[in-house]
Enzyme design. Structure first.
Site, PDB file in Angstrom:
ATOM      1  N   ARG A  45      -8.816   0.083   4.806  1.00 65.69           N
ATOM      2  CA  ARG A  45      -7.941   1.041   4.125  1.00 65.69           C
ATOM      3  C   ARG A  45      -6.636   0.396   3.678  1.00 65.69           C
ATOM      4  O   ARG A  45      -5.990   0.871   2.750  1.00 65.69           O
ATOM      5  CB  ARG A  45      -7.594   2.201   5.064  1.00 65.69           C
ATOM      6  CG  ARG A  45      -8.743   3.129   5.298  1.00 65.69           C
ATOM      7  CD  ARG A  45      -8.421   4.124   6.361  1.00 65.69           C
ATOM      8  NE  ARG A  45      -7.312   4.973   5.940  1.00 65.69           N
ATOM      9  CZ  ARG A  45      -7.016   6.129   6.484  1.00 65.69           C
ATOM     10  NH1 ARG A  45      -7.763   6.588   7.471  1.00 65.69           N
ATOM     11  NH2 ARG A  45      -6.026   6.834   6.053  1.00 65.69           N
ATOM     12  N   LYS A  95       0.835  -1.213   0.000  1.00 68.46           N
ATOM     13  CA  LYS A  95       0.000   0.000   0.000  1.00 68.46           C
ATOM     14  C   LYS A  95       0.868   1.261   0.000  1.00 68.46           C
ATOM     15  O   LYS A  95       0.679   2.161  -0.827  1.00 68.46           O
ATOM     16  CB  LYS A  95      -0.905   0.004   1.236  1.00 68.46           C
ATOM     17  CG  LYS A  95      -1.616   1.326   1.465  1.00 68.46           C
ATOM     18  CD  LYS A  95      -2.422   1.339   2.746  1.00 68.46           C
ATOM     19  CE  LYS A  95      -1.625   1.499   4.005  1.00 68.46           C
ATOM     20  NZ  LYS A  95      -1.494   2.846   4.540  1.00 68.46           N
ATOM     21  N   ASN A  96       1.809   1.328   0.927  1.00 68.08           N
ATOM     22  CA  ASN A  96       2.539   2.585   1.082  1.00 68.08           C
ATOM     23  C   ASN A  96       3.516   2.842  -0.061  1.00 68.08           C
ATOM     24  O   ASN A  96       3.879   3.991  -0.319  1.00 68.08           O
ATOM     25  CB  ASN A  96       3.230   2.639   2.448  1.00 68.08           C
ATOM     26  CG  ASN A  96       2.207   2.792   3.571  1.00 68.08           C
ATOM     27  OD1 ASN A  96       1.059   3.191   3.323  1.00 68.08           O
ATOM     28  ND2 ASN A  96       2.601   2.478   4.787  1.00 68.08           N
ATOM     29  N   CYS A 147      -4.376   8.005   9.949  1.00 65.72           N
ATOM     30  CA  CYS A 147      -4.594   7.421  11.271  1.00 65.72           C
ATOM     31  C   CYS A 147      -4.131   8.394  12.352  1.00 65.72           C
ATOM     32  O   CYS A 147      -3.084   9.028  12.222  1.00 65.72           O
ATOM     33  CB  CYS A 147      -3.802   6.121  11.395  1.00 65.72           C
ATOM     34  SG  CYS A 147      -4.511   4.768  10.447  1.00 65.72           S
ATOM     35  N   ARG A 189       1.933  13.973  13.770  1.00 65.20           N
ATOM     36  CA  ARG A 189       2.231  13.818  12.341  1.00 65.20           C
ATOM     37  C   ARG A 189       2.386  15.148  11.574  1.00 65.20           C
ATOM     38  O   ARG A 189       1.645  15.435  10.634  1.00 65.20           O
ATOM     39  CB  ARG A 189       1.172  12.922  11.677  1.00 65.20           C
ATOM     40  CG  ARG A 189       0.984  11.617  12.417  1.00 65.20           C
ATOM     41  CD  ARG A 189       0.118  10.635  11.689  1.00 65.20           C
ATOM     42  NE  ARG A 189       0.840   9.936  10.640  1.00 65.20           N
ATOM     43  CZ  ARG A 189       0.296   9.012   9.843  1.00 65.20           C
ATOM     44  NH1 ARG A 189      -0.967   8.707   9.979  1.00 65.20           N
ATOM     45  NH2 ARG A 189       1.008   8.431   8.916  1.00 65.20           N
TER      46      ARG A 189
HETATM   47  C1  EPZ Z   1       4.396   6.550   6.652  1.00 64.53           C
HETATM   48  O1  EPZ Z   1       3.760   7.620   7.327  1.00 64.53           O
HETATM   49  C2  EPZ Z   1       3.346   5.495   6.481  1.00 64.53           C
HETATM   50  N1  EPZ Z   1       2.242   6.050   5.707  1.00 64.53           N
HETATM   51  C3  EPZ Z   1       2.865   5.010   7.835  1.00 64.53           C
HETATM   52  O2  EPZ Z   1       2.008   3.923   7.608  1.00 64.53           O
HETATM   53  C4  EPZ Z   1       4.052   4.540   8.658  1.00 64.53           C
HETATM   54  O3  EPZ Z   1       3.611   4.275   9.975  1.00 64.53           O
HETATM   55  C5  EPZ Z   1       5.136   5.596   8.716  1.00 64.53           C
HETATM   56  O4  EPZ Z   1       5.497   6.031   7.376  1.00 64.53           O
HETATM   57  C6  EPZ Z   1       6.415   5.111   9.406  1.00 64.53           C
HETATM   58  O5  EPZ Z   1       6.947   4.007   8.722  1.00 64.53           O
HETATM   59  C7  EPZ Z   1       2.309   6.116   4.388  1.00 64.53           C
HETATM   60  O6  EPZ Z   1       3.267   5.700   3.758  1.00 64.53           O
HETATM   61  C8  EPZ Z   1       1.120   6.671   3.680  1.00 64.53           C
HETATM   62  P1  EPZ Z   1       6.945   9.435   8.619  1.00 64.53           P
HETATM   63  P2  EPZ Z   1       4.436   9.043   7.358  1.00 64.53           P
HETATM   64  O7  EPZ Z   1       6.995  10.707   7.869  1.00 64.53           O
HETATM   65  O8  EPZ Z   1       5.123   9.258   6.063  1.00 64.53           O
HETATM   66  C9  EPZ Z   1       7.833  12.586  12.139  1.00 64.53           C
HETATM   67  C10 EPZ Z   1       0.181   2.553   7.984  1.00 64.53           C
HETATM   68  O9  EPZ Z   1      -0.273   1.964   8.994  1.00 64.53           O
HETATM   69  N2  EPZ Z   1       7.724  13.618  11.102  1.00 64.53           N
HETATM   70  O10 EPZ Z   1       7.957   8.390   8.345  1.00 64.53           O
HETATM   71  O11 EPZ Z   1       3.418  10.010   7.810  1.00 64.53           O
HETATM   72  C11 EPZ Z   1       6.495  11.907  12.402  1.00 64.53           C
HETATM   73  O12 EPZ Z   1       5.718  12.640  13.302  1.00 64.53           O
HETATM   74  C12 EPZ Z   1       0.660   3.968   8.082  1.00 64.53           C
HETATM   75  O13 EPZ Z   1       0.211   2.037   6.856  1.00 64.53           O
HETATM   76  C13 EPZ Z   1       8.024  14.928  11.413  1.00 64.53           C
HETATM   77  O14 EPZ Z   1       8.350  15.259  12.552  1.00 64.53           O
HETATM   78  O15 EPZ Z   1       5.503   8.809   8.513  1.00 64.53           O
HETATM   79  C14 EPZ Z   1       6.954  10.578  12.950  1.00 64.53           C
HETATM   80  O16 EPZ Z   1       7.264  10.692  14.310  1.00 64.53           O
HETATM   81  C15 EPZ Z   1       0.390   4.593   9.407  1.00 64.53           C
HETATM   82  N3  EPZ Z   1       7.925  15.878  10.419  1.00 64.53           N
HETATM   83  C16 EPZ Z   1       8.232  10.288  12.178  1.00 64.53           C
HETATM   84  O17 EPZ Z   1       8.662  11.540  11.659  1.00 64.53           O
HETATM   85  C17 EPZ Z   1       7.582  15.564   9.148  1.00 64.53           C
HETATM   86  O18 EPZ Z   1       7.532  16.465   8.311  1.00 64.53           O
HETATM   87  C18 EPZ Z   1       8.077   9.328  11.009  1.00 64.53           C
HETATM   88  O19 EPZ Z   1       6.994   9.779  10.167  1.00 64.53           O
HETATM   89  C19 EPZ Z   1       7.293  14.228   8.843  1.00 64.53           C
HETATM   90  C20 EPZ Z   1       7.376  13.273   9.833  1.00 64.53           C
END
Ligand code: EPZ
Length: 432
Positions: free
Chosen positions: A397, A22-23, A117, A122
């Site tokens: 989803r 998916k991702n 979610c 986020r």
């Molecule tokens: C992706 O979310 C995935 N979603 C999530 O999958 C997954 O949990 C996550 O990566 C971690 O592997 C999609 O690919 C659509 P991140 P994303 O940016 O991109 C912080 C699922 O269940 N951060 O890697 O939103 C953030 O708060 C979903 O399939 C910032 O601080 O995650 C987090 O603590 C849920 N500033 C960490 O980084 C930013 O600008 C990692 O987030 C971006 C992120």
């Protein structure tokens, strides 16, 4: 309202075929509009997040033609609008990939602030920081994120935190920036690599994806391609956890075992047998399980998206386990639900302390988010008695044919949309 109805207590046995990731698909489908030629994407999972993104992409005027259930043909040459505000896209996260794709190609994008979610705050500051470094102006107005640039130029960008979303998004925009962009402290997840490989198959020049330094040399144009999405690491891991939690034996097919290494290792550590094949893993749980310490980390560490599922496995493993969630601050909402099934789990800050119990009992449950929802279904299948899992839209989803795949493994699970239907299911399940 539809709900899952589960009569638990049967070990799951058999084979589960895993869908495309998916991702990865979400990133890659957004990126596919960056070419003005036909792009065919295969092995896309038929899940609601992917279908929502496809609808939103079609709303921009891009050609989106479903060739088969798992294949779509895209063409960005007919795009008329750089605004993505489909009423459904607000509820999902990955709409933000349209920012990078449209900014790169058209130097302008307006996309609804991402939902998704509720597993933490986020923020998207790292996405915006990356776009700005490439020469864009960014602002947020009326719940829309706006990015625009006269010109995009290569830059050195150091991400303050390892983020999958920002790595993919900025990488996409940088493909069309003049000169070289270097992304440091980049995410190394398999789906980051998949999006980079996809863009390279369209003529992009990206090197280093899968390491923490990605170099992108800008190109003037991308061409069409025909590409197949990698298998879903987390769906595979969920079925591996289901084998362990129900003390079953599942051959998880169509996977890349290397992507599952950290999950396989943990399952072995707690007493499961994990056999690896070229494109399958088999998890056999026929011995008592023991406790473990888990810490979620960016890839290749233990994935946060597998944290609730492994917690369910540990809930009936002998001894005391700890699960330390280091990526999202609000990913333990399932614990209260599990405790109503008889688990002994307490949460202190970002650590869940799990004291293994002998058995779980069925309960009325509410899925708090996608992965936690899947974890509750696994718990219900492992538990003695009847369970109902509400708010299943979260689960749909991200899991294609979840119920059907579990039924094939012998799981007594169905979908009901009334009390009457639920009662009928339980009556029938009791007699089988
Ligand atoms: C992706 O979310 C995935 N979603 C999530 O999958 C997954 O949990 C996550 O990566 C971690 O592997 C999609 O690919 C659509 P991140 P994303 O940016 O991109 C912080 C699922 O269940 N951060 O890697 O939103 C953030 O708060 C979903 O399939 C910032 O601080 O995650 C987090 O603590 C849920 N500033 C960490 O980084 C930013 O600008 C990692 O987030 C971006 C992120």
């Amino acid at each position: 309202m539809k709900e899952f109805v589960v009569k638990g207590g049967t070990p799951l046995h058999g084979e589960a075929a895993i869908a495309g990731a998916k991702n990865a698909a979400l990133g890659l489908l957004a990126a596919s509009i960056m070419a003005d030629e036909d792009v065919i994407v295969r092995n896309i999972p038929d899940v609601s997040d992917v279908n929502t993104l496809l609808e939103a992409i079609a709303d921009t005027g891009a050609k989106v033609k479903r060739l088969e259930r798992h294949e779509v043909l895209m063409n960005g040459s007919s795009i008329r609008s750089y605004i993505v505000n489909n009423r459904y896209i607000r509820k999902m996260r990955a709409g933000y990939y349209m920012l990078g794709a449209l900014l790169g190609k058209y130097h302008y994008a307006e996309v609804a602030l991402p939902g998704g979610c509720t597993i933490g705050s986020r923020p998207i500051d790292q996405h915006l920081k990356g776009f700005e470094a490439l020469g864009a102006r960014t602002s947020i107005r009326n719940s829309m994120v706006l990015v625009e640039a006269e010109d995009l130029h290569g830059a050195n960008i150091y991400f303050d935190t390892v983020t999958v979303g920002a790595t993919i998004n900025v990488m996409m925009a940088a493909v069309y920036a003049k000169g070289r962009t270097v992304l440091e402290n980049a995410a190394k997840e398999p789906h980051v690599v998949d999006v980079a490989n996809f863009l390279n198959s369209m003529g992009a020049r990206i090197k280093g994806a899968g390491t923490d330094v990605i170099r992108i040399d800008g190109v003037a144009r991308l061409h069409g391609t025909d590409y197949s999405v990698i298998p879903d690491q987390i769906e595979a891991g969920t079925f591996m956890a289901a084998a362990a939690a129900t003390r079953g034996d599942i051959l998880v097919k169509n996977v890349i075992p290397k992507h599952l290494e950290c999950i396989s290792q943990k399952l072995r550590e707690i007493g499961c047998e994990v056999q690896e094949y070229d494109d399958a893993v088999r998890v056999i749980a026929n011995r008592p399980l023991r406790s473990a310490k888990i810490k979620t980390l960016p890839y290749p560490g233990f994935p946060t998206d597998m944290q609730p599922q492994i917690a369910v496995v540990l809930a009936t493993a002998a001894g005391t386990s700890t699960v330390n969630e280091t990526i999202f601050e609000n990913r333990f909402k399932y614990v209260d639900e599990l405790n109503r099934m008889g688990t002994h789990i307490s949460v202190e800050g970002n650590i869940a302390i799990i004291t293994g119990v002998n058995e779980l009992r069925g309960a009325q449950l509410v899925a708090p988010d996608l992965r936690a929802g899947a974890a509750l279904v696994i718990a219900a299948l492992a538990a003695d008695g009847e369970s109902v899992v509400e708010d299943i839209n979260y689960i749909l989803r991200g899991y294609e044919d979840f119920v059907e795949k579990l039924q094939l493994l012998g799981g007594k699970i169905g979908i009901a949309d009334s009390e009457e239907e639920a009662r009928k299911f339980f009556l029938k399940a009791g007699m089988v």
